[in-house]
Design a protein around this motif. Structure first.
Motif, PDB file in Angstrom:
ATOM      1  N   ASN A 173       0.961  -1.320  -0.009  1.00 46.76           N
ATOM      2  CA  ASN A 173       0.141   0.155  -0.093  1.00 46.76           C
ATOM      3  C   ASN A 173       0.780   1.227  -0.025  1.00 46.76           C
ATOM      4  OD1 ASN A 173      -3.020  -0.631   0.801  1.00 46.76           O
ATOM      5  ND2 ASN A 173      -1.819  -2.172   1.583  1.00 46.76           N
ATOM      6  N   ASN A 174       0.637   2.309  -0.663  1.00 44.44           N
ATOM      7  CA  ASN A 174       1.596   3.489  -0.945  1.00 44.44           C
ATOM      8  C   ASN A 174       0.872   4.732  -0.905  1.00 44.44           C
ATOM      9  OD1 ASN A 174       0.277   3.829  -3.204  1.00 44.44           O
ATOM     10  ND2 ASN A 174       1.768   3.825  -4.508  1.00 44.44           N
ATOM     11  N   PRO A 175      -0.171   4.949   0.160  1.00 43.57           N
ATOM     12  CA  PRO A 175      -0.651   6.266   0.265  1.00 43.57           C
ATOM     13  C   PRO A 175       0.541   7.131   1.140  1.00 43.57           C
ATOM     14  CG  PRO A 175      -2.393   4.687   0.972  1.00 43.57           C
ATOM     15  CD  PRO A 175      -1.261   3.867   0.590  1.00 43.57           C
TER      16      PRO A 175
ATOM     17  N   VAL B  73       3.682   7.076   0.720  1.00 42.86           N
ATOM     18  CA  VAL B  73       4.519   7.548  -0.290  1.00 42.86           C
ATOM     19  C   VAL B  73       4.089   8.644  -1.178  1.00 42.86           C
ATOM     20  CG1 VAL B  73       6.032   6.663  -2.127  1.00 42.86           C
ATOM     21  CG2 VAL B  73       5.444   5.039  -0.325  1.00 42.86           C
ATOM     22  N   ARG B  74       2.940   8.689  -1.328  1.00 48.98           N
ATOM     23  CA  ARG B  74       2.436   9.946  -2.232  1.00 48.98           C
ATOM     24  C   ARG B  74       2.288  10.999  -1.093  1.00 48.98           C
ATOM     25  NH1 ARG B  74      -0.733  11.276  -6.475  1.00 48.98           N
ATOM     26  NH2 ARG B  74      -0.911   9.006  -7.535  1.00 48.98           N
ATOM     27  N   GLU B  75       1.966  10.896  -0.222  1.00 50.40           N
ATOM     28  CA  GLU B  75       1.870  11.944   0.888  1.00 50.40           C
ATOM     29  C   GLU B  75       3.273  12.585   1.070  1.00 50.40           C
ATOM     30  OE1 GLU B  75      -0.466  11.875   4.846  1.00 50.40           O
ATOM     31  OE2 GLU B  75       1.635  12.150   5.552  1.00 50.40           O
TER      32      GLU B  75
ATOM     33  N   LEU C 225       5.563  -0.019  -5.298  1.00 47.37           N
ATOM     34  CA  LEU C 225       5.148   1.443  -4.309  1.00 47.37           C
ATOM     35  C   LEU C 225       5.422   2.579  -4.880  1.00 47.37           C
ATOM     36  CD1 LEU C 225       6.886  -0.449  -1.251  1.00 47.37           C
ATOM     37  CD2 LEU C 225       4.353   0.040  -1.850  1.00 47.37           C
ATOM     38  N   LEU C 226       6.245   2.595  -6.022  1.00 48.29           N
ATOM     39  CA  LEU C 226       6.254   3.786  -6.785  1.00 48.29           C
ATOM     40  C   LEU C 226       6.249   3.861  -8.295  1.00 48.29           C
ATOM     41  CD1 LEU C 226       8.089   6.652  -6.398  1.00 48.29           C
ATOM     42  CD2 LEU C 226      10.036   5.415  -7.067  1.00 48.29           C
ATOM     43  N   GLY C 227       5.812   4.693  -8.987  1.00 50.75           N
ATOM     44  CA  GLY C 227       5.685   4.908 -10.519  1.00 50.75           C
ATOM     45  C   GLY C 227       6.002   6.158 -10.764  1.00 50.75           C
ATOM     46  N   ASP C 228       5.842   6.444 -12.221  1.00 51.58           N
ATOM     47  CA  ASP C 228       6.185   7.492 -12.824  1.00 51.58           C
ATOM     48  C   ASP C 228       5.760   8.875 -12.192  1.00 51.58           C
ATOM     49  OD1 ASP C 228       3.810   7.054 -13.896  1.00 51.58           O
ATOM     50  OD2 ASP C 228       4.574   7.905 -15.947  1.00 51.58           O
ATOM     51  N   ASN C 229       4.272   8.630 -11.751  1.00 48.53           N
ATOM     52  CA  ASN C 229       3.728   9.992 -11.333  1.00 48.53           C
ATOM     53  C   ASN C 229       4.256  10.392 -10.054  1.00 48.53           C
ATOM     54  OD1 ASN C 229       1.776  10.260 -13.531  1.00 48.53           O
ATOM     55  ND2 ASN C 229       0.365   8.712 -12.384  1.00 48.53           N
ATOM     56  N   LEU C 230       4.462   9.491  -9.120  1.00 48.17           N
ATOM     57  CA  LEU C 230       5.148   9.684  -7.709  1.00 48.17           C
ATOM     58  C   LEU C 230       6.510  10.141  -8.245  1.00 48.17           C
ATOM     59  CD1 LEU C 230       3.522   6.886  -5.509  1.00 48.17           C
ATOM     60  CD2 LEU C 230       2.682   9.053  -6.050  1.00 48.17           C
ATOM     61  N   ALA C 231       7.152   9.468  -8.759  1.00 51.37           N
ATOM     62  CA  ALA C 231       8.599   9.965  -9.106  1.00 51.37           C
ATOM     63  C   ALA C 231       8.746  11.265  -9.527  1.00 51.37           C
ATOM     64  CB  ALA C 231       9.251   9.093  -9.627  1.00 51.37           C
TER      65      ALA C 231
ATOM     66  N   LEU D 197       9.254  -1.052  -7.824  1.00 48.40           N
ATOM     67  CA  LEU D 197       8.670   0.231  -8.668  1.00 48.40           C
ATOM     68  C   LEU D 197       8.041  -0.247 -10.177  1.00 48.40           C
ATOM     69  CD1 LEU D 197      10.976   0.369 -10.629  1.00 48.40           C
ATOM     70  CD2 LEU D 197      11.927   2.182  -8.917  1.00 48.40           C
ATOM     71  N   ARG D 198       7.435   0.603 -10.559  1.00 48.59           N
ATOM     72  CA  ARG D 198       6.821   0.456 -12.041  1.00 48.59           C
ATOM     73  C   ARG D 198       7.052   1.572 -12.793  1.00 48.59           C
ATOM     74  NH1 ARG D 198       0.399   0.110 -12.612  1.00 48.59           N
ATOM     75  NH2 ARG D 198      -0.062   2.163 -11.915  1.00 48.59           N
ATOM     76  N   ASP D 199       6.973   1.674 -14.170  1.00 46.64           N
ATOM     77  CA  ASP D 199       7.319   2.768 -15.129  1.00 46.64           C
ATOM     78  C   ASP D 199       8.780   3.068 -15.071  1.00 46.64           C
ATOM     79  OD1 ASP D 199       4.492   3.292 -15.389  1.00 46.64           O
ATOM     80  OD2 ASP D 199       4.424   4.342 -13.697  1.00 46.64           O
ATOM     81  N   SER D 200       9.574   1.952 -15.020  1.00 44.70           N
ATOM     82  CA  SER D 200      10.925   2.103 -14.810  1.00 44.70           C
ATOM     83  C   SER D 200      11.722   2.633 -16.074  1.00 44.70           C
ATOM     84  CB  SER D 200      11.636   0.683 -14.468  1.00 44.70           C
ATOM     85  OG  SER D 200      11.369  -0.256 -15.450  1.00 44.70           O
TER      86      SER D 200
ATOM     87  N   VAL E 283       2.586  -4.127 -11.306  1.00 49.08           N
ATOM     88  CA  VAL E 283       1.039  -3.989 -10.884  1.00 49.08           C
ATOM     89  C   VAL E 283       1.478  -2.814  -9.658  1.00 49.08           C
ATOM     90  CG1 VAL E 283      -0.619  -5.065  -9.152  1.00 49.08           C
ATOM     91  CG2 VAL E 283       0.613  -6.473 -10.926  1.00 49.08           C
ATOM     92  N   LYS E 284       0.288  -1.946  -9.643  1.00 50.22           N
ATOM     93  CA  LYS E 284       0.422  -1.145  -8.732  1.00 50.22           C
ATOM     94  C   LYS E 284       0.024  -1.378  -7.444  1.00 50.22           C
ATOM     95  CE  LYS E 284      -4.161   1.256  -9.633  1.00 50.22           C
ATOM     96  NZ  LYS E 284      -4.751   2.322 -10.529  1.00 50.22           N
ATOM     97  N   SER E 285       0.318  -0.710  -6.289  1.00 54.87           N
ATOM     98  CA  SER E 285      -0.056  -1.309  -4.918  1.00 54.87           C
ATOM     99  C   SER E 285      -1.674  -0.763  -4.453  1.00 54.87           C
ATOM    100  CB  SER E 285       1.014  -0.752  -3.949  1.00 54.87           C
ATOM    101  OG  SER E 285       1.216   0.618  -3.868  1.00 54.87           O
ATOM    102  N   SER E 286      -2.252  -1.133  -3.314  1.00 50.48           N
ATOM    103  CA  SER E 286      -3.363  -0.779  -2.722  1.00 50.48           C
ATOM    104  C   SER E 286      -3.343   0.488  -2.179  1.00 50.48           C
ATOM    105  CB  SER E 286      -3.846  -1.758  -1.865  1.00 50.48           C
ATOM    106  OG  SER E 286      -4.080  -3.018  -2.646  1.00 50.48           O
ATOM    107  N   LYS E 287      -4.475   1.226  -1.993  1.00 53.40           N
ATOM    108  CA  LYS E 287      -4.207   2.541  -1.420  1.00 53.40           C
ATOM    109  C   LYS E 287      -5.075   2.466   0.126  1.00 53.40           C
ATOM    110  CE  LYS E 287      -2.775   3.291  -5.319  1.00 53.40           C
ATOM    111  NZ  LYS E 287      -1.304   3.425  -5.538  1.00 53.40           N
ATOM    112  N   ARG E 288      -5.370   1.436   0.626  1.00 48.47           N
ATOM    113  CA  ARG E 288      -6.165   1.120   1.738  1.00 48.47           C
ATOM    114  C   ARG E 288      -5.559   1.538   2.857  1.00 48.47           C
ATOM    115  NH1 ARG E 288      -8.130  -3.611  -1.092  1.00 48.47           N
ATOM    116  NH2 ARG E 288      -6.488  -4.598   0.063  1.00 48.47           N
TER     117      ARG E 288
HETATM  118  O1  OAA Z   1       0.073   5.224  -8.648  1.00 50.37           O
HETATM  119  C1  OAA Z   1       1.127   4.525  -7.990  1.00 50.37           C
HETATM  120  O2  OAA Z   1       0.889   3.894  -7.029  1.00 50.37           O
HETATM  121  C2  OAA Z   1       2.133   4.067  -8.892  1.00 50.37           C
HETATM  122  C3  OAA Z   1       2.083   4.667 -10.096  1.00 50.37           C
HETATM  123  O3  OAA Z   1       2.044   4.008 -11.131  1.00 50.37           O
HETATM  124  C4  OAA Z   1       2.870   5.992 -10.515  1.00 50.37           C
HETATM  125  O4  OAA Z   1       3.031   6.931  -9.439  1.00 50.37           O
HETATM  126  O5  OAA Z   1       2.871   6.585 -11.654  1.00 50.37           O
END
Ligand code: OAA
Ligand code: MG
Length: 231
Positions: free
Chosen positions: A114-116, A118-120, A143-149, A166-169, A187-192
């Motif tokens: 779950n990665n809320p 990480v976004r915060e 736990l990380l993708g291009d948007n968060l990075a 991570l994804r979107d490597s 696969v992205k992670s959950s947000k719960r």
């Molecule tokens: O949204 C996510 O959990 C990860 C993701 O793909 C992004 O950050 O682009």
């Protein structure tokens, strides 16, 4: 072989003569900052001399994990020697960011699939910090993708270290950000489940507390405690 031997000898000769010049002028009152830094940094001065050789393209001003462990991690085999640094286990991480050398004080997130948080965290001003995410080593989602990075880059984070995936490597590899993680996963992670912020985390043989200094490059990752090390 013969040519590289000559090249090395020439570089050593240049180093010896430059050190004589600097040593003789350092007693005068006109000592420059370069000379002062020479006496404090003989290893870096040697590298600078070696770099005068155009065949050697490496960074003369490098102060990376090797130089830090030379000074602060004195005898790797003697477990009784006090250490100022922890060294992450070899082979644990891969580099995914467009930057491979980064450092900064740690902010931590502990979460599992779950990665809320990480976004915060990455939505805050980074001020040169390194976000250290202990995802429990899960290999089941990212736990990380291009948007968060991308948020991390815009908000001034120096880097992200993930005990997980991570994804979107491919996109992250083009970003001006240091990123170490175990592996890519589509696969992205959950947000719960938010997890926890700013708690001590332990993985790869090191414990990172919020505010500890992280030093990372292609040779590894060091945790230097709350005090920043300068060579
Ligand atoms: O949204 C996510 O959990 C990860 C993701 O793909 C992004 O950050 O682009
Ligand atoms: Mg994405």
């Amino acid at each position: 072989m013969f040519y590289s031997g000559l090249r090395r000898a020439a570089a050593l000769a240049r180093f010896a003569s430059s050190s004589r010049v600097l040593a003789s002028s350092s007693s005068s009152s006109s000592s420059s900052a370069v000379e002062a830094s020479f006496s404090a940094r003989p290893i870096l001065a040697f590298r600078r001399a070696m770099c005068a050789d155009p065949m050697h393209g490496y960074d003369a001003s490098r102060a990376g994990t090797c130089e830090y462990t030379d000074v602060h991690y004195p005898d790797p085999l003697d477990v009784t020697v006090p250490r100022k640094m922890q060294v992450a286990d070899a082979g644990y991480f891969r580099d995914f960011g467009g930057v491979t050398r980064f450092s900064g004080p740690a902010s931590t997130v502990k979460c599992y699939e779950n990665n809320p948080l990480v976004r915060e965290a990455l939505g805050e001003p980074g001020n040169g910090r390194v976000l250290v995410v202990d995802g429990g080593g899960s290999m089941r989602c990212a736990l990380l993708g291009d948007n968060l990075a991308g948020m991390a880059v815009s908000n001034g984070w120096a880097g992200i270290v993930i005990n997980g995936c991570l994804r979107d490597s491919e996109d992250i590899g083009k970003m001006r950000l240091g990123v170490k993680a175990i592996a890519p996963h589509p696969v992205k992670s959950s947000k719960r489940d938010p997890g926890m912020r700013e708690v001590p985390v332990t993985f790869a043989g090191v414990t990172v507390r919020p505010g500890d200094w992280i030093y990372a490059d292609m040779d590894g990752m060091l945790v230097g405690g709350p005090e920043k090390f300068e060579l």
